[in-house]
Design a protein around this motif. Structure first.
Motif, PDB file in Angstrom:
ATOM      1  N   ARG A  93     -15.613   5.967  -8.079  1.00 18.96           N
ATOM      2  CA  ARG A  93     -14.222   5.967  -7.654  1.00 18.96           C
ATOM      3  C   ARG A  93     -13.401   5.036  -8.561  1.00 18.96           C
ATOM      4  O   ARG A  93     -13.774   3.885  -8.775  1.00 18.96           O
ATOM      5  CB  ARG A  93     -14.125   5.484  -6.202  1.00 18.96           C
ATOM      6  CG  ARG A  93     -12.788   5.752  -5.542  1.00 18.96           C
ATOM      7  CD  ARG A  93     -12.911   5.496  -4.065  1.00 18.96           C
ATOM      8  NE  ARG A  93     -13.344   4.124  -3.763  1.00 18.96           N
ATOM      9  CZ  ARG A  93     -12.515   3.084  -3.733  1.00 18.96           C
ATOM     10  NH1 ARG A  93     -11.236   3.254  -3.961  1.00 18.96           N
ATOM     11  NH2 ARG A  93     -12.965   1.887  -3.460  1.00 18.96           N
ATOM     12  N   ALA A  94     -12.345   5.549  -9.094  1.00 16.21           N
ATOM     13  CA  ALA A  94     -11.479   4.730  -9.960  1.00 16.21           C
ATOM     14  C   ALA A  94     -10.654   3.773  -9.113  1.00 16.21           C
ATOM     15  O   ALA A  94     -10.212   4.128  -8.025  1.00 16.21           O
ATOM     16  CB  ALA A  94     -10.550   5.631 -10.763  1.00 16.21           C
ATOM     17  N   GLY A  95     -10.484   2.529  -9.614  1.00 16.82           N
ATOM     18  CA  GLY A  95      -9.664   1.562  -8.884  1.00 16.82           C
ATOM     19  C   GLY A  95      -8.189   1.849  -9.109  1.00 16.82           C
ATOM     20  O   GLY A  95      -7.761   2.059 -10.240  1.00 16.82           O
ATOM     21  N   SER A  96      -7.429   1.852  -8.052  1.00 15.97           N
ATOM     22  CA  SER A  96      -5.998   2.158  -8.213  1.00 15.97           C
ATOM     23  C   SER A  96      -5.279   0.963  -8.836  1.00 15.97           C
ATOM     24  O   SER A  96      -5.512  -0.176  -8.449  1.00 15.97           O
ATOM     25  CB  SER A  96      -5.383   2.480  -6.858  1.00 15.97           C
ATOM     26  OG  SER A  96      -5.660   1.450  -5.958  1.00 15.97           O
ATOM     27  N   PRO A  97      -4.407   1.204  -9.813  1.00 12.38           N
ATOM     28  CA  PRO A  97      -3.732   0.081 -10.474  1.00 12.38           C
ATOM     29  C   PRO A  97      -2.692  -0.587  -9.571  1.00 12.38           C
ATOM     30  O   PRO A  97      -1.956   0.076  -8.857  1.00 12.38           O
ATOM     31  CB  PRO A  97      -3.044   0.742 -11.677  1.00 12.38           C
ATOM     32  CG  PRO A  97      -3.630   2.093 -11.803  1.00 12.38           C
ATOM     33  CD  PRO A  97      -4.082   2.486 -10.437  1.00 12.38           C
ATOM     34  N   LEU A  98      -2.686  -1.904  -9.627  1.00 14.42           N
ATOM     35  CA  LEU A  98      -1.672  -2.704  -8.934  1.00 14.42           C
ATOM     36  C   LEU A  98      -1.020  -3.592  -9.982  1.00 14.42           C
ATOM     37  O   LEU A  98      -1.604  -3.825 -11.030  1.00 14.42           O
ATOM     38  CB  LEU A  98      -2.328  -3.610  -7.884  1.00 14.42           C
ATOM     39  CG  LEU A  98      -3.138  -2.957  -6.798  1.00 14.42           C
ATOM     40  CD1 LEU A  98      -3.903  -4.026  -6.047  1.00 14.42           C
ATOM     41  CD2 LEU A  98      -2.243  -2.206  -5.853  1.00 14.42           C
ATOM     42  N   GLY A  99       0.132  -4.114  -9.678  1.00 17.48           N
ATOM     43  CA  GLY A  99       0.719  -5.033 -10.647  1.00 17.48           C
ATOM     44  C   GLY A  99       2.197  -5.200 -10.464  1.00 17.48           C
ATOM     45  O   GLY A  99       2.756  -4.852  -9.424  1.00 17.48           O
ATOM     46  N   LYS A 100       2.826  -5.760 -11.494  1.00 16.59           N
ATOM     47  CA  LYS A 100       4.236  -6.122 -11.353  1.00 16.59           C
ATOM     48  C   LYS A 100       4.918  -6.158 -12.717  1.00 16.59           C
ATOM     49  O   LYS A 100       4.323  -6.581 -13.701  1.00 16.59           O
ATOM     50  CB  LYS A 100       4.327  -7.501 -10.702  1.00 16.59           C
ATOM     51  CG  LYS A 100       5.735  -7.957 -10.452  1.00 16.59           C
ATOM     52  CD  LYS A 100       5.795  -9.005  -9.379  1.00 16.59           C
ATOM     53  CE  LYS A 100       7.235  -9.214  -8.972  1.00 16.59           C
ATOM     54  NZ  LYS A 100       7.368  -9.799  -7.673  1.00 16.59           N
TER      55      LYS A 100
END
Lengths: 799, 178
Positions: A137-144
């Motif tokens: 499962r690919a990790g969903s991108p988070l950020g700012k």
């Protein structure tokens, strides 16, 4: 026969033991006699399912009755010529190589034992197939995105200095105020990615030369960068630079680096009370994004403030000593002790309180750490690095120096003189706070003054405001009854430090109040044997004092009136200049500093000005700062009085939060009428209006029999008073001759500072020659027009 | 102020024995952070690790982390640096040069700059020289000017240290990154 007998015997035994169904018949070829008695028969299973029946009697041990048996003939097995097994090969017990018999046991078992069969079936079932996913499962991108929308700053293109002393677009506080969301609380929430932003910032660089880390306009010397690096690499450090090298600035910048790197979250500055405001201002200047709060006031208030979560807290030694019990469970990431010599006596409450502070990083700043006794250093290090030096040990100075060396950085001014001289002069403003008695008297005086101004209404003049300013400035210098003075307290510390560090250096102290401040300082600083230089001295006395100060080593301090000592003197033996109070015009202060900073000066010159927070001094400083550009372009060409007159009524009365009185200016009704068309009286009114516009209080004399004076004008500055007499000559088409000048000169008694002769025309050459070197100012028609344009530009409108 | 151009730094970090987190930092050419994004951790099981074998880091770094991260960033960089050669695979789906950067001291052989070179050395005044390598020969030529401009202010190997610190902080502070 042997075989036959054995077969019979085995058969009998099997029958006797209820023949096991698993044991097949011994030999297919062996036949048994069969009796037909079915009731008492037993069943013998063979793989051919041939059922043989036996009589129960037959199982008894009967007399051997041998039945005839057909004995199969023995024959030689056929041998094939092939090594392969052939189907024709008969099974012979004697042969090893034979196909094994295949028995269908399950069928056999099923016929007799159902339970066992089902058990066996489970053993022989097809195993289940587990499905193992290889999908990751690919990790969903988070950020700012940190680059937010650029908010329009209200300053527009005006990028001048703000009231914090920085460029407006750079000052964190001004930007913050300008861009703060207009919510009810104005609170911005931080998310996880805001919190890691400090870690994403570029590093300051090995030599602290990454310009992104340092504020624009806040330039550091190389030795200061080294000091900052030293502090940032030492959790426990003693920065012992000589006075004037910027210890507090180095500590602030180093702490700011820590804050930006996320290494610390809270810092406590402990300093003498007189320096609290100075620290507050320096933090503003050098770390504007870090909010600071001073711990002061009532115990209840202080208790609340201690609990607040501010990056910087500033407290005086005495307050800390009182509040230390409140801080039992309080932990600071960083603690800075300024003027740390305050804890050199380990028995004092202040020293004990400081050593109870809990902090990871401990920095002490002092200019005089090692000149005293070894015990002093030991006490200092009980705070900086507890356990390094034990007070009960008999320490040898050399051993102590060796022990503390890794934690100490000390530089001397002379080592960096060439670097410091890159700047013409080193300027420093010390922000101080009034002492309690000073504060009380100041507040009362200001309140009374404002009340009087309000009561006078339209009669209130600029002179009244200036007189009030003078009173308040004098209280800022010292309170006459109690003799309390925050400025004196600080300057004493400075002089003490100077005496210890650099006994060869000398200092100048300037004030504009000869009687009311310089005399006071002469008494209070008697221990330093000060010389006094004021305008009341004769030229011989002045020369004598100048020579004494320049040549002997006894007098280290010279107190000077800024007006008397501001011009023409060479006093380059002094390298420290203190402005006890400031003149309106910065150029005057600069001229005074020039006494020390001139050819022959071999040391860097340090100039320190004292300003008192929350007083008229701060307000005037603010106005002057706002008018900086104006001053830069105009002031140097004008006299000090002109500077004062450049302040409008609104600004002057606004210093006390008052509206300027509204009144019609003398001569305003004249509008733009041409000078040559005016009557003599109208011309006098016009000149009076002009001088009023220049900040003078004016008094017009009678139209006739005026005794040679048309206008009396008076102007009060905060240190002096001008009284001038004005004679007006409405001679649009002819010259004013020497007679008029002589007449005016005859009226110039001592009480008048100047005479002014004004004409709408011009002056004869003889007249001009006569006035040269006299206290007479000549204003011809052209100059008059220019002055009217400058000081009364809206004459037509007001008329 | 800060209108671009921007440069991206893509990294794949192992946060413990098994987990991977991908992260990209976008800065301006002075190194000031403009945008930061990272993935939730990818947690391959023991069986998955055995089944993927040596292809696992590349698959996780390129397919599961790199490409989604580069797709997600808003401030599109004019070039992207990676510090692991396996991440060069993100170039397939990204419309800007992707360059593998390392300190030149780590490189055994570096070819001279030429139009078709896949690896090039840049000498910076303020830090150690760097070597950049790409899968697409044209990328180096396209990025050359940008790199020369960039290294006046910034060591392209340095922002990876910031990424590592930031990811470490995230894994310590927040459970969803553990």
């Amino acid at each position: 026969m042997g075989l036959l007998r054995r077969a019979i015997e085995e058969t009998r035994l099997k029958a006797a033991t209820r023949v096991s169904p698993f044991i097949p018949p011994v030999n297919q070829g062996i036949g048994l006699l069969k009796t037909p008695s079915a009731a008492e028969s037993a069943t013998l299973l063979s793989h051919e399912a041939t059922v043989a029946e036996f009589s129960s009697q037959q199982f008894a041990f009967l007399a051997a009755k041998v039945a005839p048996l057909a004995i199969p003939p023995l024959f030689v097995p056929p041998v094939t010529d092939s090594l392969c097994f052939s189907s024709s090969l008969l099974a012979q017990p004697a042969l090893d190589l034979c196909l094994p018999e295949i028995t269908d046991s399950s069928v056999t078992l099923a016929a007799t034992h159902e339970d066992l069969t089902s058990w066996l079936s489970t053993l022989t079932a097809i195993p289940p197939i587990h499905s193992i996913s290889v999908h990751l499962r690919a990790g969903s991108p988070l950020g700012k995105v940190y680059l937010g929308k650029q908010t329009e700053l209200p300053f527009g293109t005006d990028d001048g200095k703000c009231h914090h002393g920085l460029r407006k677009t750079w000052c964190g506080r001004c930007r913050d105020e300008a861009t703060r969301p207009k919510t009810s609380l104005g609170i911005r929430t931080l998310d996880l990615f805001d919190l890691i932003l400090p870690l994403l910032q570029p590093p300051p660089g090995e030599a602290l030369n990454n310009r992104l880390w340092f504020l624009e306009g806040c330039d550091l010397f190389d030795f200061q960068r080294k000091g900052i690096k030293f502090l940032s690499e030492h959790a426990q450090a003693l920065l012992a630079d000589e006075m004037g090298l910027g210890k507090s600035i180095q500590a602030i910048v180093a702490a700011r680096l820590f804050f930006r790197q996320g290494a610390i979250r809270s810092a406590l500055v402990v300093c003498p009370k007189s320096l609290i405001t100075d620290w507050e201002v320096k933090l503003w200047d050098w770390a504007p994004e870090l909010q600071a709060i001073k711990i002061d006031g009532s115990q209840l208030f202080r208790r609340q403030v201690w609990r607040l979560n501010f990056p910087f807290k500033i407290v005086s030694y005495d307050t800390l000593s009182r509040d230390i019990d409140e801080l039992e469970d309080k932990h600071f990431d960083l603690c800075i002790l300024d003027e740390a010599q305050r804890i050199k006596n380990r028995e004092t409450g202040v020293a004990k309180a400081c050593k109870q502070l809990r902090a990871d990083y401990r920095w002490a700043l002092t200019g005089t750490p090692l000149e005293g006794k070894v015990e002093d250093v030991v006490s200092l290090f009980e705070f900086i690095k507890p356990g390094l030096l034990h007070p009960s040990d008999d320490w040898q100075p050399n051993r102590v120096r060796e022990m503390i060396a890794p934690y100490v950085l000390r530089r001397r001014i002379r080592e960096h003189a060439s670097e410091l001289k890159l700047l013409e002069k080193s300027y420093d403003i010390r922000w101080l706070e009034l002492l309690p008695q000073q504060q009380a008297v100041y507040a009362e005086t200001e309140q009374n003054g404002k009340r009087v101004l309000t009561e006078r209404g339209e009669a209130a003049t600029r002179v009244d405001v200036l007189a009030l300013i003078t009173k308040l400035k004098l209280i800022c210098n010292y309170e006459p009854e109690s003799k309390e003075s925050c400025k004196l307290e600080f300057i004493k510390e400075q002089l003490e430090e100077l005496s210890e560090q650099a006994p060869e250096e000398k200092a100048l102290i300037f004030s504009q109040y000869t009687d009311k401040t310089i005399s006071y300082l002469e008494q209070e600083l008697a221990a330093w044997g000060p010389l006094v230089f004021t305008g009341s001295l004769s030229q011989r006395q002045r020369d004598q004092i100048r020579q004494q100060f320049q040549n002997d080593e006894v007098h280290k301090l010279l107190l000077m009136s800024v007006r008397a000592g501001g011009v023409g003197l060479t006093l380059h033996r002094a390298s420290r200049v203190y402005h006890f109070d400031l003149w309106w015009n910065p150029a005057t202060a600069s001229q005074a500093e020039g006494r020390a900073y001139r050819i022959g000066q071999e040391r860097p010159v340090f100039v320190t000005s004292f300003l008192v927070r929350g007083t008229i001094e701060e307000r005037i400083h603010e106005i002057l700062r706002q008018k900086q550009k104006l001053f830069d372009s105009v002031v140097d060409k004008l006299s000090d009085e002109d500077v004062e007159s450049k302040l409008s009524d609104e600004e002057l009365f606004g210093l006390f939060g008052l509206e300027p009185p509204k009144r019609t200016q003398t001569g305003a009704h004249l509008g733009e009428r041409k000078l040559e068309a005016m009557t003599g009286r109208e011309f006098e009114e016009l000149v009076a209006g002009l001088f009023q516009g220049m900040g003078y209080a004016i008094s017009l004399t009678r139209a006739s029999k005026d005794g040679g004076v048309d206008i009396y004008a008076r102007k009060q500055t905060d240190a002096t008073q001008e009284n001038i007499i004005i004679q007006c000559k409405q001679y649009p088409s002819r010259a004013v001759g020497v007679q008029e000048a002589r007449a005016l000169n005859g009226l110039l008694s001592e009480q008048f500072t100047q005479g002014v002769l004004v004409t709408s025309g011009y002056f004869s050459a003889e007249c001009r020659d006569f006035c040269t070197g006299k206290r007479i100012r000549l204003i011809n028609g052209a100059e008059l027009s220019a002055l009217l344009e400058k000081y009364w530009p809206n004459r037509a409108a007001s008329g | 102020m800060l209108d671009g151009p921007y440069v991206g730094f893509l990294d794949l970090l192992k946060t413990n024995v098994t987990n991977y987190i991908g992260a990209v930092l976008v800065t301006d050419f002075s190194g000031v952070p403009v945008e930061f994004r990272c993935t939730h951790p990818v947690k391959p099981t023991e069986i998955q690790r055995q089944l993927y074998g040596s292809t696992l880091p590349r698959y996780v770094g390129v397919e599961l982390c790199g490409k989604p991260l580069l797709n997600s960033i808003q401030k599109k960089p004019t070039l992207v640096f990676v510090n692991q050669e396996l991440l060069l695979g993100v170039r397939e789906k990204f419309n800007a040069p992707v360059l593998f950067v390392r300190a030149a001291g780590e490189v055994l052989t570096v070819e001279d700059a030429s139009t078709q070179a896949k690896e090039m050395r840049f000498d910076a005044a303020s830090f150690a020289s760097i070597s950049v390598k790409t899968q697409c020969p044209g990328d180096l030529e396209e990025a050359r000017q940008h790199i020369e401009s960039l290294i006046r202010n910034l060591d392209p190997t340095e922002p990876f240290e910031r990424i590592a610190k930031a990811v470490e902080a995230l894994t310590k502070e927040n459970r969803q990154f553990q």
